[in-house]
Design a protein around this motif. Structure first.
Motif, short mmCIF file in Angstrom:
data_model
loop_
_atom_site.label_atom_id
_atom_site.label_comp_id
_atom_site.label_asym_id
_atom_site.label_seq_id
_atom_site.Cartn_x
_atom_site.Cartn_y
_atom_site.Cartn_z
N HIS A 54 0.82 -1.21 0.00
CA HIS A 54 0.00 0.00 0.00
C HIS A 54 0.86 1.26 0.00
O HIS A 54 2.02 1.21 -0.33
CB HIS A 54 -0.92 0.00 1.23
CG HIS A 54 -1.84 -1.18 1.26
ND1 HIS A 54 -3.06 -1.20 0.66
CD2 HIS A 54 -1.68 -2.41 1.83
CE1 HIS A 54 -3.64 -2.38 0.85
NE2 HIS A 54 -2.82 -3.13 1.55
N ASN A 55 0.25 2.38 0.43
CA ASN A 55 0.93 3.67 0.53
C ASN A 55 1.49 4.08 -0.83
O ASN A 55 2.67 4.42 -0.97
CB ASN A 55 2.02 3.62 1.61
CG ASN A 55 2.46 4.98 2.07
OD1 ASN A 55 1.87 5.99 1.69
ND2 ASN A 55 3.50 5.02 2.87
N ASN A 70 13.83 1.09 6.68
CA ASN A 70 12.74 0.62 7.52
C ASN A 70 11.66 -0.15 6.77
O ASN A 70 10.67 -0.57 7.36
CB ASN A 70 12.10 1.79 8.28
CG ASN A 70 11.48 2.81 7.34
OD1 ASN A 70 11.76 2.84 6.15
ND2 ASN A 70 10.63 3.65 7.89
N THR A 71 11.84 -0.35 5.47
CA THR A 71 10.84 -1.10 4.70
C THR A 71 11.41 -1.52 3.36
O THR A 71 12.38 -0.95 2.86
CB THR A 71 9.56 -0.27 4.49
OG1 THR A 71 8.56 -1.10 3.86
CG2 THR A 71 9.80 0.95 3.62
N HIS A 72 10.78 -2.52 2.78
CA HIS A 72 11.05 -2.92 1.41
C HIS A 72 10.19 -2.03 0.51
O HIS A 72 9.23 -1.41 0.97
CB HIS A 72 10.68 -4.39 1.19
CG HIS A 72 11.30 -5.32 2.20
ND1 HIS A 72 12.66 -5.51 2.31
CD2 HIS A 72 10.73 -6.10 3.16
CE1 HIS A 72 12.90 -6.37 3.28
NE2 HIS A 72 11.75 -6.74 3.82
N GLU A 73 10.50 -2.01 -0.79
CA GLU A 73 9.78 -1.14 -1.73
C GLU A 73 9.53 -1.90 -3.03
O GLU A 73 10.35 -2.71 -3.45
CB GLU A 73 10.61 0.10 -2.01
CG GLU A 73 10.00 1.09 -2.97
CD GLU A 73 10.84 2.35 -3.11
OE1 GLU A 73 10.25 3.45 -3.05
OE2 GLU A 73 12.07 2.25 -3.28
N VAL A 122 4.84 3.52 -10.23
CA VAL A 122 4.01 3.45 -9.03
C VAL A 122 4.88 2.78 -7.99
O VAL A 122 5.42 1.69 -8.22
CB VAL A 122 2.72 2.62 -9.24
CG1 VAL A 122 2.04 2.35 -7.90
CG2 VAL A 122 1.77 3.31 -10.18
N GLY A 123 5.05 3.42 -6.84
CA GLY A 123 5.78 2.83 -5.73
C GLY A 123 4.81 2.43 -4.64
O GLY A 123 3.73 3.02 -4.50
N ALA A 124 5.17 1.41 -3.87
CA ALA A 124 4.33 0.96 -2.76
C ALA A 124 5.20 0.21 -1.75
O ALA A 124 6.35 -0.14 -2.04
CB ALA A 124 3.20 0.07 -3.26
N TYR A 125 4.61 -0.04 -0.58
CA TYR A 125 5.32 -0.66 0.54
C TYR A 125 4.39 -1.66 1.22
O TYR A 125 3.17 -1.56 1.11
CB TYR A 125 5.74 0.42 1.55
CG TYR A 125 6.47 1.54 0.86
CD1 TYR A 125 7.83 1.44 0.58
CD2 TYR A 125 5.78 2.67 0.40
CE1 TYR A 125 8.48 2.45 -0.12
CE2 TYR A 125 6.43 3.67 -0.29
CZ TYR A 125 7.77 3.56 -0.55
OH TYR A 125 8.42 4.53 -1.25
#
Length: 171
Positions: A54-55, A70-73, A122-125
């Motif tokens: 999402h995001n 702090n997260t994958h992408e 489009v990017g998301a996490y």
């Protein structure tokens, strides 16, 4: 519509003292979808959301080496093409184009070197995650490594859901 029987290209980069990189490989899914422009962006958002990512945002890739601790992408290219560098200055240059999707593990540097007019992704996490943005510098390295160690493998691959991808390649 869920892509089936797709095998991603994989690239792995080691810690160079400035960029932590990862023990997990970057996954590059080629020519996953045919939609372009708004149609392609909406298709990507639907696919990612269906698989728990999402995001969303739509833009380009920064023109400087950076990573997220702090997260994958995931990045889905829905318009244009670009040459990007993965893994930092001593990493690998690859071409990506509309239809391609990249899954970038936490800590792996990425940068846009050049792009066609209108290049957009489009990017998301993974659900509930918002990325930090860290430039590739020694002063950020040690604290970033500690954060990266806390990032867990997502419950689903953003492209293949629970049918493979990072669930097989990152375990």
């Amino acid at each position: 519509m869920r892509p089936q029987s797709i095998s991603p290209e994989t690239y792995i980069f080691r810690d160079d003292g400035k960029i932590p990189n990862s023990n997990y490989p970057i996954l590059v899914y080629r020519n996953v979808f045919s939609g372009r422009g708004t149609e392609g962006a909406l298709w990507l958002e639907h696919l990612f959301k269906e698989n728990g990512w999402h995001n969303f945002w739509k833009w380009t890739i920064y023109s400087f080496h950076h990573y997220h601790s702090n997260t994958h992408e995931v990045l889905g290219v829905f318009q244009g093409s670009a040459e990007i560098c993965l893994g930092g200055p001593t990493g690998k240059k690859i071409m990506i184009e509309a239809g391609d999707i990249l899954v970038i593990p936490a800590g792996v540097a990425h940068k846009c070197i050049s792009s066609s007019d209108g290049f957009t992704v489009v990017g998301a996490y993974p659900e509930g995650k918002s990325p930090d943005l860290i430039r590739a510098e020694e002063s950020n390295h040690d604290t970033a490594v500690l954060r990266i160690q806390q990032v867990t493998v997502p419950e689903q691959d953003p492209v293949l859901g629970n049918a493979g991808g990072l669930l097989k390649l990152w375990i």
